[in-house]
Enzyme design. Structure first.
Site, mmCIF file in Angstrom:
data_model
loop_
_atom_site.group_PDB
_atom_site.id
_atom_site.type_symbol
_atom_site.label_atom_id
_atom_site.label_comp_id
_atom_site.label_asym_id
_atom_site.label_seq_id
_atom_site.Cartn_x
_atom_site.Cartn_y
_atom_site.Cartn_z
ATOM 1 N N THR A 113 -40.375 -25.518 12.197
ATOM 2 C CA THR A 113 -38.951 -26.180 11.169
ATOM 3 C C THR A 113 -38.329 -26.835 12.968
ATOM 4 O OG1 THR A 113 -38.303 -27.263 9.760
ATOM 5 C CG2 THR A 113 -37.791 -24.821 9.730
ATOM 6 N N GLU A 157 -34.232 -34.826 12.237
ATOM 7 C CA GLU A 157 -35.744 -35.479 12.043
ATOM 8 C C GLU A 157 -35.967 -36.847 12.020
ATOM 9 O OE1 GLU A 157 -33.383 -34.230 10.196
ATOM 10 O OE2 GLU A 157 -33.902 -31.909 9.890
ATOM 11 N N ARG A 210 -35.232 -20.285 14.649
ATOM 12 C CA ARG A 210 -34.113 -20.870 15.231
ATOM 13 C C ARG A 210 -34.011 -19.440 15.923
ATOM 14 N NH1 ARG A 210 -28.540 -24.114 13.180
ATOM 15 N NH2 ARG A 210 -29.423 -24.371 11.551
ATOM 16 N N GLU A 237 -32.672 -19.370 8.552
ATOM 17 C CA GLU A 237 -32.175 -19.162 9.184
ATOM 18 C C GLU A 237 -32.475 -18.538 10.417
ATOM 19 O OE1 GLU A 237 -30.900 -22.506 8.920
ATOM 20 O OE2 GLU A 237 -30.430 -22.813 7.435
ATOM 21 N N ASP A 270 -38.130 -29.425 1.515
ATOM 22 C CA ASP A 270 -38.510 -29.524 2.173
ATOM 23 C C ASP A 270 -40.194 -28.985 3.448
ATOM 24 O OD1 ASP A 270 -36.598 -28.475 3.862
ATOM 25 O OD2 ASP A 270 -36.182 -29.375 4.907
HETATM 26 C C1 DMJ Z 1 -33.069 -26.856 11.312
HETATM 27 O O1 DMJ Z 1 -32.202 -25.690 10.781
HETATM 28 C C2 DMJ Z 1 -34.648 -27.274 10.652
HETATM 29 O O2 DMJ Z 1 -35.389 -28.573 11.107
HETATM 30 C C3 DMJ Z 1 -34.576 -27.517 8.954
HETATM 31 O O3 DMJ Z 1 -35.887 -27.556 8.485
HETATM 32 C C4 DMJ Z 1 -33.467 -27.821 9.056
HETATM 33 N N1 DMJ Z 1 -32.480 -28.386 9.302
HETATM 34 C C5 DMJ Z 1 -32.285 -28.051 10.365
HETATM 35 C C6 DMJ Z 1 -32.283 -29.654 10.976
HETATM 36 O O4 DMJ Z 1 -31.809 -30.516 10.706
#
Ligand code: DMJ
Length: 674
Positions: A663, A574, A309, A305, A438
């Protein structure tokens, strides 16, 4: 060396001849060497006379041909020289602008390459004709004449926003005009400066900066983009008023929640503000980063995370703004996260104490989540490239190489857990493209793109996994025959699909854009329709966290069923993310219209009047969606950013041939192939 004895022993020597016929004049006779001018002239003339008529004609023709070529190239060189001279005389153009011209022109990626045998040949990998973009409005990229206008696009964007929303006084105008120059980034380095991955990275690299794209006319904002800006500002107002510098806004209780205590929402939102052109908000946030963001804290953070981020957000903001403050902060957090890799298997622990430099798995297990350890690579690899220190890249590449070799996969599909001691997958037999797996699939493709499409193992794993998806997870629902992705648990198919899976249509489309199998686009189109239906078939028009699809037609039943425990919506990105990719690559306006519906429903059911947006607990109850009192940082980092990009017709606004999104929707540059 030639030995006579050895040659005798070997029998008669094999003779190779080169026959040279010398005319009497060429022979060096008894008279010795004669090189007088008269002798040479006579000799040439005699030689010419000795040639046959045909030989003479051929030689004359060749001379004539060379003479014509010479005249043509002389004329061209003259033109080129003239334009060069003109360029250097143009006092409007700075050295940097000229370099910027050169920079912006070539597309970073090469044309899709055909996979050959040495690269691991896939029948699917033959280059596809890239779909035409009907909505592309840009002129040819190869502009040699016009100097780039620095700042024009974002400057115009500010002007548009201001004109639409705020009358500004003359003196304020003046101040703003001055600060525009500085806010666009103290250091604007036009060099894209991208390199292929290397284990020996030496030279630190420079930011890519959207500056390079600013040479063309800015595209004015449309109403939908202005609506996104308005939504962002509303969300930001709540964060600023009640949660400034904290991780997440609690908009109803007008307070905040802490996760890592690192201003998560603020950092996640930095590049969104840049892209939306929100100058004042960006400047406020920058000040906080400069003065208040401190990583030397005794706090446990989640490696994944904080990488996607914080590290991702700082790196992309550095690239967009060129401001070295963000790179310094990125280096700091990057170094502090490194202890996570000190495990027996080199598969990182999930948690790191960034103040103490210690790392550990969660309390109840020594496992890490597969998606987490395989979705930190884009960021660490980029950090190596920027700093010249290869330790970051080495650590994350090792994880990918190791996972590539592991057994326990099912036609390329991976289990959800991996043990940090043994390095083996655990909890075998459960396969999903939802939570915990994912972004493994997403990062296979994106690392391959980031590295210039050379790292074949990544591509192999991606292609194999998509085949696995088709074989094991694809099904159609009733009554609408929607294509969806379920889950496989110990051989049993479950028609359960997380909203998280909706990243896949966008990723598939990105792969096709980069030359992968055209049938992936068909799958992407089918899946994005399903993801949209996950919103459209629900009472609030907002998707729940998880849906179950009906496999048999039953009277009065829709395709999508929602269980009470799954009917929350966390403002996730998403579907909007995939809508953005689909629109970019197809130009089909329906994707924009679907995104617009979703934005309106977010406004209707999740907007808090006093500022901010909230997650809700019940997407099936329009009269009381049960607000959860939390605005996730990815709403600003991802959801609204992808909305804004979806509504844009400007393919150069984060050009997907130059940037790859991590992501968490933070764009990082694609490395120029060697
Ligand atoms: C985000 O932190 C990122 O996209 C992660 O890959 C999946 N979860 C959240 C958003 O849903």
């Amino acid at each position: 060396m030639y030995s006579g004895a050895a040659a005798a022993a070997a029998g008669p020597p094999r003779r190779d001849f080169i026959s040279v016929t010398l005319g009497p004049e060429e022979a060096v006779g008894a008279g010795g060497y004669n090189n007088s001018k008269a002798w040479r002239r006579r000799s040439c003339w005699r030689k010419w006379k000795q040639l046959s008529r045909l030989q003479r004609s051929v030689i004359l023709f060749l001379f004539a041909f060379l003479a014509v070529c010479g005249v043509i190239s002389y004329t061209n060189m003259g033109e080129a020289w003239k334009s060069l001279t003109d360029t250097s005389l143009d006092d409007q153009r700075t050295e940097q602008e000229i370099t910027g011209l050169k920079l912006a022109n070539p597309v970073v990626l090469p044309a899709p390459q055909k996979a050959d045998a040495s690269r691991g040949d896939y029948p699917e990998l033959s280059p596809q004709k890239l779909p035409k973009l009907p909505h592309v409005r840009r002129g040819p990229s190869n502009l040699q004449i016009k100097a780039p206008q620095r700042d024009t696009r974002l400057k115009t964007r500010h002007d548009t926003i201001r004109a639409a929303e705020e009358p500004v006084q003359a003196d304020k105008e003046e101040k703003t005009e001055k600060s525009i120059i500085s806010w666009r980034g103290a250091v604007i380095e036009p060099d894209q400066s991208t390199e292929p991955p290397s284990s020996k990275i030496k030279e630190p690299e420079k930011p890519s900066s959207v500056e390079a794209e600013d040479q063309k006319e800015p595209v004015p904002l449309n109403e939908r983009q202005l609506a996104v800006i308005e939504a962002f500002r509303h969300a930001w107002r709540g964060y600023k008023d009640f949660a400034w510098g904290h991780d997440e806004l609690k908009p109803l209780s007008k307070s905040y929640s802490e996760w890592f205590g690192l201003g998560l929402t603020l950092i996640d939102a930095l590049d969104t503000m840049w892209i939306l052109g929100l100058k004042e908000e960006f400047e406020d946030a920058r000040k906080w980063v400069a003065n208040d963001l401190v990583f030397d804290k005794n706090v446990d953070v989640n490696l994944f995370e904080s990488t996607i981020r914080i590290l991702g957000g700082l790196l992309s903001t550095y690239h967009l703004s060129g401001d070295s403050l963000f790179l310094e902060k990125a280096k700091d957090i990057g170094n502090r996260l490194m202890p996570a890799f000190k495990t027996p298997s080199k598969i990182p622990y999930s948690d790191v104490n960034i103040g103490r430099g210690t790392a550990h798995p969660p309390r109840w297990t020594s496992d890490s989540t597969v998606a987490e350890v395989t979705s930190i690579q884009l960021e660490f690899r980029e950090l190596s490239r920027l700093t010249g220190d290869d330790k970051f890249q080495k650590a994350v590449d090792e994880v990918m190489k190791h996972v590539h070799t592991l057994s326990g996969k099912n036609d390329g599909l991976v289990p959800m857990f991996i043990n940090t001691n043994s390095g083996q997958f655990t909890h075998l037999g459960v396969y999903t493209l939802g939570a915990r797996a994912d972004s493994y699939y997403e990062y296979l493709l994106k690392q391959w793109i980031q590295g210039g499409k050379k790292e074949n193992e990544l591509l192999e794993d991606y292609m194999r996994a998509i085949e696995g998806v088709k074989k094991h997870l694809l099904q159609k629902s009733e009554p609408k025959r929607l294509t969806f992705l379920g889950e496989l648990a110990h051989g049993h198919f479950s028609a359960k699909m997380d909203h998280l899976v909706c990243f896949l249509p966008g990723t598939l489309a990105l792969g096709v854009h980069n030359g992968l199998a055209a049938d992936h686009m068909k799958l992407a189109e089918a899946l994005i329709e399903t993801c949209y239906q996950m919103y459209a078939q629900v009472e609030t028009g907002l998707s729940p966290e998880i849906v179950h699809f009906n496999l048999r037609a039953q009277k009065g039943h829709k395709d999508v069923e929602v269980k009470p425990a799954d009917r929350h919506n966390l403002l996730r990105p998403e579907t909007v993310e995939s809508l953005f990719y689909m629109y970019r690559f197809t130009g089909d306006k329906k994707y924009q219209d679907w995104g617009w519906e979703i934005l309106q429903n977010f406004n209707k059911y999740t907007r808090v009047p006093t500022g901010g947006y909230t997650s809700i607990n019940n997407v099936q109850n329009p009269s009381n969606p049960e607000p959860r009192d939390k605005m996730e940082s990815f709403f600003l980092g991802e959801t609204l950013k992808y909305m804004f990009l979806l509504f844009s017709d400007d393919i150069d606004l984060i050009n997907l041939d130059k940037y790859v999104f991590n992501t968490e929707a933070h764009p990082l540059p694609i490395w120029v192939p060697a």
